[in-house]
Design a protein around this motif. Structure first.
Motif, PDB file in Angstrom:
ATOM      1  N   LYS A  21      -7.740  12.626  -3.618  1.00 26.85           N
ATOM      2  CA  LYS A  21      -8.852  12.172  -4.452  1.00 26.85           C
ATOM      3  C   LYS A  21      -9.288  10.745  -4.125  1.00 26.85           C
ATOM      4  O   LYS A  21     -10.473  10.422  -4.130  1.00 26.85           O
ATOM      5  CB  LYS A  21      -8.455  12.237  -5.935  1.00 26.85           C
ATOM      6  CG  LYS A  21      -8.420  13.627  -6.535  1.00 26.85           C
ATOM      7  CD  LYS A  21      -8.028  13.535  -8.007  1.00 26.85           C
ATOM      8  CE  LYS A  21      -8.014  14.911  -8.662  1.00 26.85           C
ATOM      9  NZ  LYS A  21      -7.598  14.836 -10.089  1.00 26.85           N
ATOM     10  N   THR A  22      -8.311   9.886  -3.862  1.00 26.20           N
ATOM     11  CA  THR A  22      -8.611   8.460  -3.699  1.00 26.20           C
ATOM     12  C   THR A  22      -8.829   8.045  -2.253  1.00 26.20           C
ATOM     13  O   THR A  22      -9.408   6.984  -2.006  1.00 26.20           O
ATOM     14  CB  THR A  22      -7.466   7.628  -4.280  1.00 26.20           C
ATOM     15  OG1 THR A  22      -6.236   7.956  -3.604  1.00 26.20           O
ATOM     16  CG2 THR A  22      -7.302   7.878  -5.783  1.00 26.20           C
ATOM     17  N   GLY A  23      -8.328   8.843  -1.314  1.00 27.65           N
ATOM     18  CA  GLY A  23      -8.467   8.476   0.094  1.00 27.65           C
ATOM     19  C   GLY A  23      -7.548   7.352   0.526  1.00 27.65           C
ATOM     20  O   GLY A  23      -7.812   6.675   1.533  1.00 27.65           O
ATOM     21  N   ILE A  24      -6.472   7.115  -0.217  1.00 30.90           N
ATOM     22  CA  ILE A  24      -5.536   6.054   0.130  1.00 30.90           C
ATOM     23  C   ILE A  24      -4.940   6.333   1.513  1.00 30.90           C
ATOM     24  O   ILE A  24      -4.522   7.452   1.813  1.00 30.90           O
ATOM     25  CB  ILE A  24      -4.402   5.953  -0.902  1.00 30.90           C
ATOM     26  CG1 ILE A  24      -4.964   5.588  -2.267  1.00 30.90           C
ATOM     27  CG2 ILE A  24      -3.358   4.910  -0.479  1.00 30.90           C
ATOM     28  CD1 ILE A  24      -3.949   5.718  -3.395  1.00 30.90           C
ATOM     29  N   LYS A  25      -4.875   5.290   2.333  1.00 29.92           N
ATOM     30  CA  LYS A  25      -4.252   5.394   3.655  1.00 29.92           C
ATOM     31  C   LYS A  25      -3.283   4.246   3.815  1.00 29.92           C
ATOM     32  O   LYS A  25      -3.542   3.132   3.353  1.00 29.92           O
ATOM     33  CB  LYS A  25      -5.306   5.367   4.766  1.00 29.92           C
ATOM     34  CG  LYS A  25      -6.209   6.594   4.798  1.00 29.92           C
ATOM     35  CD  LYS A  25      -7.187   6.498   5.954  1.00 29.92           C
ATOM     36  CE  LYS A  25      -8.029   7.769   6.082  1.00 29.92           C
ATOM     37  NZ  LYS A  25      -8.804   8.050   4.857  1.00 29.92           N
ATOM     38  N   LEU A  26      -2.189   4.497   4.498  1.00 28.35           N
ATOM     39  CA  LEU A  26      -1.186   3.446   4.714  1.00 28.35           C
ATOM     40  C   LEU A  26      -1.734   2.293   5.524  1.00 28.35           C
ATOM     41  O   LEU A  26      -1.214   1.178   5.447  1.00 28.35           O
ATOM     42  CB  LEU A  26       0.036   4.040   5.412  1.00 28.35           C
ATOM     43  CG  LEU A  26       0.898   4.976   4.557  1.00 28.35           C
ATOM     44  CD1 LEU A  26       1.977   5.631   5.398  1.00 28.35           C
ATOM     45  CD2 LEU A  26       1.531   4.237   3.395  1.00 28.35           C
ATOM     46  N   THR A  27      -2.774   2.530   6.279  1.00 28.54           N
ATOM     47  CA  THR A  27      -3.329   1.471   7.151  1.00 28.54           C
ATOM     48  C   THR A  27      -4.526   0.780   6.535  1.00 28.54           C
ATOM     49  O   THR A  27      -5.184  -0.015   7.180  1.00 28.54           O
ATOM     50  CB  THR A  27      -3.760   2.076   8.502  1.00 28.54           C
ATOM     51  OG1 THR A  27      -4.699   3.154   8.259  1.00 28.54           O
ATOM     52  CG2 THR A  27      -2.572   2.600   9.254  1.00 28.54           C
ATOM     53  N   GLU A  28      -4.844   1.089   5.271  1.00 25.57           N
ATOM     54  CA  GLU A  28      -6.068   0.503   4.708  1.00 25.57           C
ATOM     55  C   GLU A  28      -5.913  -0.989   4.486  1.00 25.57           C
ATOM     56  O   GLU A  28      -4.826  -1.521   4.389  1.00 25.57           O
ATOM     57  CB  GLU A  28      -6.407   1.195   3.377  1.00 25.57           C
ATOM     58  CG  GLU A  28      -5.439   0.920   2.248  1.00 25.57           C
ATOM     59  CD  GLU A  28      -5.837   1.649   0.979  1.00 25.57           C
ATOM     60  OE1 GLU A  28      -5.449   1.200  -0.104  1.00 25.57           O
ATOM     61  OE2 GLU A  28      -6.530   2.666   1.081  1.00 25.57           O
ATOM     62  N   ILE A  76       0.834  -1.196   0.000  1.00 20.30           N
ATOM     63  CA  ILE A  76       0.000   0.000   0.000  1.00 20.30           C
ATOM     64  C   ILE A  76       0.873   1.253   0.000  1.00 20.30           C
ATOM     65  O   ILE A  76       1.809   1.376   0.798  1.00 20.30           O
ATOM     66  CB  ILE A  76      -0.925   0.006   1.228  1.00 20.30           C
ATOM     67  CG1 ILE A  76      -1.912  -1.164   1.162  1.00 20.30           C
ATOM     68  CG2 ILE A  76      -1.677   1.324   1.343  1.00 20.30           C
ATOM     69  CD1 ILE A  76      -2.672  -1.395   2.435  1.00 20.30           C
ATOM     70  N   GLY A  77       0.581   2.150  -0.910  1.00 15.81           N
ATOM     71  CA  GLY A  77       1.309   3.414  -0.966  1.00 15.81           C
ATOM     72  C   GLY A  77       2.614   3.369  -1.720  1.00 15.81           C
ATOM     73  O   GLY A  77       3.294   4.393  -1.840  1.00 15.81           O
ATOM     74  N   GLY A  78       2.977   2.201  -2.250  1.00 13.57           N
ATOM     75  CA  GLY A  78       4.190   2.100  -3.049  1.00 13.57           C
ATOM     76  C   GLY A  78       3.987   2.715  -4.421  1.00 13.57           C
ATOM     77  O   GLY A  78       2.863   2.989  -4.853  1.00 13.57           O
TER      78      GLY A  78
END
Length: 324
Positions: free
Chosen positions: A317-324, A161-163
């Motif tokens: 925009k996407t709401g990406i979180k490292l803990t998702e 995630i987040g890479g």
């Protein structure tokens, strides 16, 4: 002896200052420490070593590679941010640590925008959109149509995630309107293995890591993310050529602690850019599937700032979180 008048004292002081300036050692005064935030033998580490060898010849000194892996570059970053800002300690900064991490809100013990001074680029790392051989598509447009008819039914893999490969595929989904489920892995190698077997359908990966599988027919390439086609696969169009307005190469730059003297900055940038034109270095970079780039310190800094801004906008925009 007659007393010295004011004019004599001034001339004596000037001569002393000039003598001290002439005696001062030219940069570098000691070996340059190039801190790499990865273990030895990876692509970025090898590129840093190749540059270090060439740079040492340009500067007439030595360059020591100091591998400090850990914590998404934080271990290496802390070594450099605490060092003297005299140009003898430099850091390899990556898109992951200097753009994605702050965009994703990762807590860092320094501010990448203010605590470091961009010096030059290490290089651009072409990325490619790969498809599983089991996926019944041959081109990017066929893939977009196929995925568009099956919203949420297909998967895309990433190294976590987040890479970079996660975020770049999010860019593609934003640009095309398709929706795939994200399957994060603990590393790109594991993700690529499941892509080959058909457990997942597509993945953004480095061209360097993908080339052997593409040439061996184990994967299908749908497009490169760079602005231009790559010499290793000259018949493979870019995403933009195929109507998807996404240009995002992986990258690594060279930064110093903030406050480095302007003359030292000019010396370092000039020597690094000379190295980027060295025929031996260019050939070695081509073998590693890295594009050498000769940019000024200002161009390097502007590029890094634009990437942070673009990724911050994507995350918003996407709401990406490292803990998702």
């Amino acid at each position: 002896m007659p007393p010295l008048d004011r004019r004599t004292l001034l001339l004596a002081g000037l001569a002393s200052a000039l003598g001290a300036g002439g005696a001062r050692a030219a940069f570098p005064e000691r070996p340059i420490q190039l801190v790499v935030p990865f273990a030895p033998a990876g692509g970025t580490d090898i590129a840093a070593r190749r540059l270090g060898e060439t740079l040492a010849g340009k500067l007439g000194g030595s360059v020591i590679i100091d591998n400090r892996p850990g914590a998404n570059g934080i271990v290496a970053g802390q070594v450099v941010v605490k060092a003297l800002a005299d140009g003898h300690t430099l850091l390899i900064a990556t898109a992951a640590s200097f753009a994605a991490a702050p965009a994703l809100g990762q807590k860092l013990p320094y501010d990448v925008a203010y605590d470091f001074a961009p010096v030059a680029m290490l290089g651009l790392f072409p990325l490619v959109l790969n498809a599983s051989p089991t996926l019944p598509v041959r081109t990017l447009s066929e893939f977009i149509d196929y995925a568009g008819q099956r919203p949420g039914q297909l998967n895309f893999a990433s190294a976590g995630i987040g890479g970079t490969n996660h975020l770049v595929f999010e860019m593609i989904m934003q640009a095309t309107g398709i929706r795939l489920a994200h399957v994060p892995y603990r590393g790109a190698g594991l993700a690529a293995a499941d892509l080959i077997s058909g457990q997942v359908q597509v993945m953004i990966d480095s061209l360097a890591a993908s080339l052997g599988n593409l040439q061996g027919g184990k994967l299908k390439a749908l497009g490169v993310t760079t602005a231009e086609r790559q010499p290793q696969l000259p018949d493979l169009p870019t995403l933009r050529e195929q109507g998807v307005d996404v240009v995002y190469p992986g990258w690594a730059s060279i930064v110093a602690p903030a406050g480095i003297p302007a003359e030292t900055m000019r010396t370092l940038n000039g020597a690094i850019n000379e190295a980027m034109a060295d025929t031996t270095l260019v050939a070695r970079y081509r073998e590693l599937v890295i594009e050498p780039v000769a940019w000024s310190a200002e161009e390097t800094g502007a590029f890094m700032a634009r990437d942070r801004a673009a990724l911050s906008e994507l995350v918003a925009k996407t709401g990406i979180k490292l803990t998702e």
